[in-house]
Scaffold this motif. Structure first.
Motif, mmCIF file in Angstrom:
data_model
loop_
_atom_site.group_PDB
_atom_site.id
_atom_site.type_symbol
_atom_site.label_atom_id
_atom_site.label_comp_id
_atom_site.label_asym_id
_atom_site.label_seq_id
_atom_site.Cartn_x
_atom_site.Cartn_y
_atom_site.Cartn_z
ATOM 1 N N SER A 1 -7.447 11.995 6.146
ATOM 2 C CA SER A 1 -7.818 10.817 6.929
ATOM 3 C C SER A 1 -7.811 9.465 6.274
ATOM 4 O O SER A 1 -7.719 8.576 7.089
ATOM 5 C CB SER A 1 -9.268 11.127 7.694
ATOM 6 O OG SER A 1 -10.266 11.236 6.742
ATOM 7 N N VAL A 2 -8.300 9.506 4.966
ATOM 8 C CA VAL A 2 -8.227 8.201 4.357
ATOM 9 C C VAL A 2 -7.376 8.483 2.855
ATOM 10 O O VAL A 2 -7.352 9.658 2.292
ATOM 11 C CB VAL A 2 -9.489 7.721 4.029
ATOM 12 C CG1 VAL A 2 -10.235 7.161 5.211
ATOM 13 C CG2 VAL A 2 -10.450 8.789 3.419
ATOM 14 N N LEU A 3 -6.804 7.539 2.325
ATOM 15 C CA LEU A 3 -5.906 7.610 1.094
ATOM 16 C C LEU A 3 -6.851 6.945 0.007
ATOM 17 O O LEU A 3 -7.412 5.835 0.228
ATOM 18 C CB LEU A 3 -4.657 7.242 1.392
ATOM 19 C CG LEU A 3 -3.832 7.795 2.597
ATOM 20 C CD1 LEU A 3 -2.524 7.375 2.904
ATOM 21 C CD2 LEU A 3 -3.649 9.409 2.355
ATOM 22 N N THR A 4 -6.343 7.299 -1.329
ATOM 23 C CA THR A 4 -6.828 6.611 -2.732
ATOM 24 C C THR A 4 -8.566 6.936 -2.513
ATOM 25 O O THR A 4 -9.115 7.549 -1.596
ATOM 26 C CB THR A 4 -6.917 5.155 -2.660
ATOM 27 O OG1 THR A 4 -7.672 4.377 -1.650
ATOM 28 C CG2 THR A 4 -5.476 4.811 -1.855
ATOM 29 N N TRP A 5 -8.978 6.358 -3.642
ATOM 30 C CA TRP A 5 -10.191 7.042 -4.071
ATOM 31 C C TRP A 5 -11.409 6.158 -3.385
ATOM 32 O O TRP A 5 -12.551 6.964 -3.079
ATOM 33 C CB TRP A 5 -10.507 6.813 -5.471
ATOM 34 C CG TRP A 5 -10.066 7.645 -6.540
ATOM 35 C CD1 TRP A 5 -8.754 7.802 -7.231
ATOM 36 C CD2 TRP A 5 -10.277 9.489 -6.850
ATOM 37 N NE1 TRP A 5 -8.295 8.834 -7.966
ATOM 38 C CE2 TRP A 5 -9.536 9.649 -7.734
ATOM 39 C CE3 TRP A 5 -11.312 9.893 -6.375
ATOM 40 C CZ2 TRP A 5 -9.493 10.911 -8.238
ATOM 41 C CZ3 TRP A 5 -11.649 11.222 -6.880
ATOM 42 C CH2 TRP A 5 -10.644 11.812 -7.614
ATOM 43 N N GLY A 6 -11.361 4.934 -2.819
ATOM 44 C CA GLY A 6 -12.263 4.329 -2.745
ATOM 45 C C GLY A 6 -11.927 3.156 -1.368
ATOM 46 O O GLY A 6 -12.627 2.246 -1.361
ATOM 47 N N ASN A 7 -10.757 3.422 -0.719
ATOM 48 C CA ASN A 7 -10.600 2.318 0.262
ATOM 49 C C ASN A 7 -10.440 3.052 1.675
ATOM 50 O O ASN A 7 -9.672 3.783 2.146
ATOM 51 C CB ASN A 7 -9.179 1.789 -0.044
ATOM 52 C CG ASN A 7 -9.010 0.585 0.805
ATOM 53 O OD1 ASN A 7 -9.586 0.432 1.915
ATOM 54 N ND2 ASN A 7 -7.933 -0.174 0.407
ATOM 55 N N PRO A 8 -11.479 2.746 2.385
ATOM 56 C CA PRO A 8 -11.614 3.510 3.674
ATOM 57 C C PRO A 8 -10.650 2.815 4.820
ATOM 58 O O PRO A 8 -10.498 3.247 5.788
ATOM 59 C CB PRO A 8 -13.117 3.168 4.085
ATOM 60 C CG PRO A 8 -13.632 2.073 3.355
ATOM 61 C CD PRO A 8 -12.802 2.018 2.231
ATOM 62 N N LEU A 9 -9.806 1.841 4.484
ATOM 63 C CA LEU A 9 -8.981 1.004 5.351
ATOM 64 C C LEU A 9 -7.489 1.722 5.061
ATOM 65 O O LEU A 9 -6.656 1.400 5.962
ATOM 66 C CB LEU A 9 -8.963 -0.420 5.067
ATOM 67 C CG LEU A 9 -10.501 -1.374 5.177
ATOM 68 C CD1 LEU A 9 -10.304 -2.626 4.807
ATOM 69 C CD2 LEU A 9 -10.894 -1.032 6.492
ATOM 70 N N MET A 10 -7.271 2.438 3.985
ATOM 71 C CA MET A 10 -6.050 2.957 3.658
ATOM 72 C C MET A 10 -5.984 4.399 4.450
ATOM 73 O O MET A 10 -6.283 5.402 3.723
ATOM 74 C CB MET A 10 -5.859 3.141 2.072
ATOM 75 C CG MET A 10 -4.433 3.227 1.879
ATOM 76 S SD MET A 10 -3.415 1.755 2.452
ATOM 77 C CE MET A 10 -3.709 0.584 1.144
ATOM 78 N N VAL A 11 -5.362 4.394 5.482
ATOM 79 C CA VAL A 11 -5.122 5.546 6.360
ATOM 80 C C VAL A 11 -3.612 6.140 6.542
ATOM 81 O O VAL A 11 -3.514 7.245 6.887
ATOM 82 C CB VAL A 11 -6.118 5.570 7.577
ATOM 83 C CG1 VAL A 11 -7.414 5.005 7.462
ATOM 84 C CG2 VAL A 11 -5.289 4.241 8.461
ATOM 85 N N GLU A 12 -2.612 5.272 6.161
ATOM 86 C CA GLU A 12 -1.422 5.569 6.533
ATOM 87 C C GLU A 12 -0.472 5.648 5.407
ATOM 88 O O GLU A 12 -0.577 4.787 4.381
ATOM 89 C CB GLU A 12 -0.655 4.738 7.692
ATOM 90 C CG GLU A 12 -1.095 4.874 9.040
ATOM 91 C CD GLU A 12 -1.008 6.076 9.407
ATOM 92 O OE1 GLU A 12 -0.024 7.183 9.141
ATOM 93 O OE2 GLU A 12 -1.540 6.717 10.581
#
Length: 377
Positions: A116-127
């Protein structure tokens, strides 16, 4: 090397001209999830503007392994996402195409279609299509290090293999940044890991796990150890999305890895979600990655600071890591923002071995060696 490459191109082109062979694309049309998903996996949620096809997946596989996607043509996506390591990086921290060492390691791409989220620590990166732009063009840190999209599109346009693959995947759309990122996203979404001994046990094969592995599984899913709160469900992760899920689950946690100032801070280059939100309580909050294939994805944590699974168990058994000296000195167990599920526990030697055996039983050898996911070049 150049001669071998042109021989390969000529061979592929000759194959594409035969009546019964379609370049390297063995299947065509809509991607059939029923072929790759076991019964205990839900159907993934796919972006409406990028439906999955076999042609896109095959094009994406070529692009994923192509070093022409880096500015100096030395690295590909696969340079930091290695198949035998479950498409993670065996290095503690990733190293970009220019030699710059990154603050964090590269996460496994196994079952990334469910993230549902990508990368270690960015809640805005979802696609995935949006995330792909960061390694391609990002400068802090430099990853693939492309200066402009024209640079990579020009390289790809010169290759007759890509002329064919792009036309099959995106008829009439051409070689563009949009079609390129959509293809890579499609390939990444096809990376399904669901064939570990644990999966066979879930499917009803009672002897797929040894007695020790079963005891370790019971420990893992117990309230005593509480591992499953952040690494549960079919994905063994908690930041998941799929069809039928009412609310996506973007979850981040502070697991007590650091406490550099005694007040909950993490090292400045690795502040977690705090770097995005600026909210103090988000200090040290990182995504809990899937534990699938965890035995082959060492070293562990966002910065690779724990070398072995034994080290990871020590960390959670203590309730946080104690760093005795250096710039990151501090007692993570006393971090005031630490998750309520990281409280420490005691294990006997036999219990520790059972737990380790269960974690090893999450390794999907078929996934790690699947030729459909391998380098086509």
């Amino acid at each position: 090397m150049a001669m071998n490459r042109w021989l390969m191109i000529l061979a592929l082109l000759s194959l594409s001209c035969t009546d019964d062979t379609t370049s390297e694309v063995e299947k065509s049309g809509t991607f059939d999830w029923d072929e790759v998903l076991p019964g205990h996996f839900p159907k993934p949620k796919i972006p409406a503007d990028n439906p999955m096809t076999y042609e896109k997946v095959e094009l994406g596989r070529h692009l994923f392994y192509d070093t022409r996607l880096s500015g100096n043509q030395t690295q590909s996506c696969a340079s930091c996402h290695v198949q035998e390591n479950a498409f993670s990086d065996p290095r503690a921290r990733a190293v970009g195409s220019t030699g710059e060492v990154h603050p964090r390691g590269s996460m496994s791409l196994a079952n990334v279609v469910y993230a549902s989220v990508l990368t270690w620590g960015n809640p805005l990166m979802v696609e995935l299509e949006d995330q792909m732009l960061v390694p391609l063009f990002g400068e802090d840190p430099v990853e693939l290090g492309l200066g402009a999209q024209e640079e990579v599109l020009g390289r790809l346009s010169e290759d007759p293999i890509y002329e064919d693959l792009f036309e099959r995947a995106f008829p009439g759309e051409g070689i563009t940044l949009v079609t390129m990122t959509k293809a890579i996203g499609s390939f990444q979404r096809s990376l399904i890991s669901a064939g570990a001994p644990y999966d066979r046990y879930q499917a009803g094969e009672s002897d797929a796990l040894s007695e020790s592995e079963k005891r370790g599984m019971d420990l893992f899913f117990s309230e005593r150890l509480e591992c499953f709160h952040c690494h549960g469900g079919f994905s063994l992760a908690d930041a998941v999305t799929h069809e039928g899920l009412v609310f996506d689950e973007p979850s981040f946690h502070n697991n007590g890895l650091y406490n550099v100032d005694g007040f909950g801070a993490y090292p400045p280059e690795n502040g977690g979600v705090f770097e995005i939100t600026g909210i103090l309580e988000d200090s040290g909050r990182f995504k809990a990655p899937t534990l699938r294939n965890i035995a082959v994805t060492a070293p562990y944590m966002h910065d690779g600071s724990l070398e072995t699974l034994d080290d990871v168990i020590d960390h959670y058994a203590r309730g946080g890591t104690l760093t005795e000296d250096g710039p990151n000195a501090g007692d993570g167990a006393q971090n005031r923002f630490k998750s309520e599920f990281v409280n420490g526990f005691e294990l006997s030697e036999s219990e520790r071995e059972d737990l380790l055996n269960f974690l090893r039983a999450l390794t999907d050898e078929e996934f790690l060696n699947n030729p459909a996911h391998s380098d086509p070049w």
